[in-house]
Design a protein around this motif. Structure first.
Motif, mmCIF file in Angstrom:
data_model
loop_
_atom_site.group_PDB
_atom_site.id
_atom_site.type_symbol
_atom_site.label_atom_id
_atom_site.label_comp_id
_atom_site.label_asym_id
_atom_site.label_seq_id
_atom_site.Cartn_x
_atom_site.Cartn_y
_atom_site.Cartn_z
ATOM 1 N N ALA A 54 0.836 -1.203 0.000
ATOM 2 C CA ALA A 54 0.000 0.000 0.000
ATOM 3 C C ALA A 54 0.870 1.253 0.000
ATOM 4 N N PRO A 55 0.438 2.294 -0.699
ATOM 5 C CA PRO A 55 1.210 3.543 -0.690
ATOM 6 C C PRO A 55 1.112 4.233 0.670
ATOM 7 N N TRP A 56 2.103 5.056 0.946
ATOM 8 C CA TRP A 56 2.073 5.839 2.174
ATOM 9 C C TRP A 56 0.936 6.834 2.077
ATOM 10 N N PRO A 57 0.290 7.132 3.197
ATOM 11 C CA PRO A 57 -0.755 8.166 3.167
ATOM 12 C C PRO A 57 -0.151 9.499 2.736
ATOM 13 N N VAL A 58 -0.892 10.223 1.929
ATOM 14 C CA VAL A 58 -0.433 11.525 1.445
ATOM 15 C C VAL A 58 -0.516 12.535 2.586
ATOM 16 N N LEU A 59 0.518 13.341 2.718
ATOM 17 C CA LEU A 59 0.500 14.408 3.715
ATOM 18 C C LEU A 59 -0.153 15.649 3.116
ATOM 19 N N ALA A 60 -0.842 16.371 3.949
ATOM 20 C CA ALA A 60 -1.463 17.622 3.519
ATOM 21 C C ALA A 60 -0.381 18.644 3.202
ATOM 22 N N PRO A 61 -0.653 19.531 2.261
ATOM 23 C CA PRO A 61 0.313 20.612 1.994
ATOM 24 C C PRO A 61 0.602 21.377 3.287
ATOM 25 N N GLY A 62 1.851 21.714 3.492
ATOM 26 C CA GLY A 62 2.249 22.429 4.700
ATOM 27 C C GLY A 62 2.764 21.531 5.804
ATOM 28 N N ASN A 63 2.447 20.233 5.752
ATOM 29 C CA ASN A 63 2.955 19.294 6.759
ATOM 30 C C ASN A 63 4.285 18.718 6.304
ATOM 31 N N THR A 64 5.222 18.641 7.231
ATOM 32 C CA THR A 64 6.519 18.026 6.965
ATOM 33 C C THR A 64 6.849 17.121 8.138
ATOM 34 N N ASP A 113 26.694 4.003 11.752
ATOM 35 C CA ASP A 113 27.971 4.707 11.628
ATOM 36 C C ASP A 113 27.779 6.163 11.218
ATOM 37 N N HIS A 114 26.735 6.426 10.469
ATOM 38 C CA HIS A 114 26.434 7.772 10.000
ATOM 39 C C HIS A 114 25.046 8.172 10.510
ATOM 40 N N ALA A 115 24.793 9.452 10.518
ATOM 41 C CA ALA A 115 23.469 9.954 10.912
ATOM 42 C C ALA A 115 22.682 10.275 9.645
ATOM 43 N N TYR A 116 21.411 9.866 9.634
ATOM 44 C CA TYR A 116 20.564 10.062 8.464
ATOM 45 C C TYR A 116 19.294 10.811 8.845
ATOM 46 N N LEU A 117 18.753 11.550 7.875
ATOM 47 C CA LEU A 117 17.500 12.263 8.039
ATOM 48 C C LEU A 117 16.589 11.909 6.875
ATOM 49 N N TRP A 118 15.337 11.544 7.209
ATOM 50 C CA TRP A 118 14.299 11.354 6.211
ATOM 51 C C TRP A 118 13.337 12.519 6.370
ATOM 52 N N VAL A 119 13.020 13.177 5.267
ATOM 53 C CA VAL A 119 12.070 14.279 5.242
ATOM 54 C C VAL A 119 10.911 13.837 4.366
ATOM 55 N N ARG A 120 9.718 13.893 4.926
ATOM 56 C CA ARG A 120 8.519 13.493 4.191
ATOM 57 C C ARG A 120 7.554 14.671 4.175
ATOM 58 N N ASP A 121 7.069 15.017 2.984
ATOM 59 C CA ASP A 121 6.084 16.085 2.853
ATOM 60 C C ASP A 121 5.148 15.753 1.703
ATOM 61 N N ALA A 122 4.336 16.694 1.274
ATOM 62 C CA ALA A 122 3.353 16.435 0.221
ATOM 63 C C ALA A 122 4.004 16.032 -1.097
ATOM 64 N N SER A 123 5.267 16.403 -1.303
ATOM 65 C CA SER A 123 5.953 16.062 -2.558
ATOM 66 C C SER A 123 6.559 14.671 -2.537
ATOM 67 N N GLY A 124 6.616 14.019 -1.371
ATOM 68 C CA GLY A 124 7.190 12.681 -1.276
ATOM 69 C C GLY A 124 8.143 12.567 -0.103
ATOM 70 N N ILE A 125 9.100 11.660 -0.252
ATOM 71 C CA ILE A 125 10.074 11.440 0.817
ATOM 72 C C ILE A 125 11.477 11.526 0.228
ATOM 73 N N ARG A 126 12.376 12.104 0.991
ATOM 74 C CA ARG A 126 13.782 12.194 0.577
ATOM 75 C C ARG A 126 14.662 11.922 1.783
ATOM 76 N N ALA A 127 15.853 11.456 1.532
ATOM 77 C CA ALA A 127 16.781 11.111 2.611
ATOM 78 C C ALA A 127 18.123 11.776 2.364
ATOM 79 N N THR A 128 18.820 12.045 3.462
ATOM 80 C CA THR A 128 20.152 12.615 3.361
ATOM 81 C C THR A 128 21.011 12.104 4.513
ATOM 82 N N MET A 129 22.295 12.029 4.265
ATOM 83 C CA MET A 129 23.231 11.710 5.335
ATOM 84 C C MET A 129 23.654 13.040 5.954
ATOM 85 N N LEU A 130 23.510 13.151 7.256
ATOM 86 C CA LEU A 130 23.869 14.387 7.945
ATOM 87 C C LEU A 130 25.379 14.511 8.059
ATOM 88 N N SER A 131 25.869 15.729 8.139
ATOM 89 C CA SER A 131 27.319 15.944 8.222
ATOM 90 C C SER A 131 27.875 15.590 9.598
#
Length: 168
Positions: A25-35, A44-62
Motif C-alpha cells: 500500500a502507498p504511504w498516506p499523502v500528507l497535507a500541503p504544509g505538513n513536513t 555509523d552515520h546519521a541520516y535524516l528522512w524528510v517526508r512532505d506532500a511532494s514525497g520522501i527524501r533522505a540525506t546523510m547528515l554531516s
C-alpha cells in the motif's frame, strides 16, 4: 541462556496476521504544509528522512551520531545546571547538525518529528531555522512529536496491515 528461553516462549505464543495488500500500500499523502522528520542515529552515520506532500527524501547528515549524542548530553547538562551560554551553544550545534539548509520548505507550517531515542530529548521549538539561523524554528511552524512517520495520519487512513500479535 535465560534470554533465549524467554524468546522461545514468546515465539510459541506469537500469531502472524497476514494481509499482503497492506504491504504494498502507498504511504498516506500528507497535507500541503505538513513536513515529517525522522532520524537514524544508531549507525555509523546519521541520516535524516524528510517526508512532505511532494514525497520522501533522505540525506546523510554531516555530523556523526557520536557528535550529536555529545551535543544532546551537553544540552541536558546545560538545562539541569541552568547555564544559558552552554544551552545556546548546544542548541546552535544541534540546529546545524539536525536541520541542513534544504531540509524544510518555506511553505511548511507543521513539523512532525519522530521522537525516538536521543531525538525525543531535543526541544525542536528551540532550534534555529535552517535558512535563517537568527530565527527560531517555532516562529513559523507548529511542532509535534510523533511515534512514527505513519502515526499522525494512521487513524485517518487506517488499512489492514500485516501484524504480529504476542501474548505477554
Amino acid at each position: 541462556a535465560e534470554v533465549d528461553q524467554l524468546r522461545a516462549a514468546a515465539s510459541r505464543k506469537t500469531k502472524v496476521i497476514d494481509d499482503s495488500t497492506a504491504v504494498n500500500a502507498p504511504w498516506p499523502v500528507l497535507a500541503p504544509g505538513n513536513t515529517q522528520l525522522s532520524y537514524a542515529l544508531e549507525t555509523d552515520h546519521a541520516y535524516l528522512w524528510v517526508r512532505d506532500a511532494s514525497g520522501i527524501r533522505a540525506t546523510m547528515l554531516s555530523a556523526t551520531p557520536a557528535k550529536i549524542g555529545r551535543d544532546v548530553a551537553s544540552l541536558a547538562a546545560a538545562i539541569r545546571k541552568r547555564e544559558l551560554q552552554r544551552l545556546e551553544a548546544a542548541l546552535a550545534h544541534l540546529s546545524t547538525a539536525l536541520l541542513p539548509p534544504a531540509a524544510l520548505d518555506d511553505d511548511s507550517t507543521t513539523l512532525e518529528v519522530v521522537a525516538e531515542g536521543q531525538i525525543a530529548a531535543i526541544p525542536f521549538a528551540a532550534l534555529r531555522m535552517p535558512q535563517n539561523r537568527e530565527r527560531w524554528l517555532a516562529e513559523r511552524r507548529s511542532i509535534v512529536m510523533i511515534g512514527s512517520l505513519f502515526a499522525a495520519h494512521a487513524h485517518a487512513h487506517a488499512a489492514p496491515a500485516k501484524a504480529t500479535v504476542a501474548d505477554p
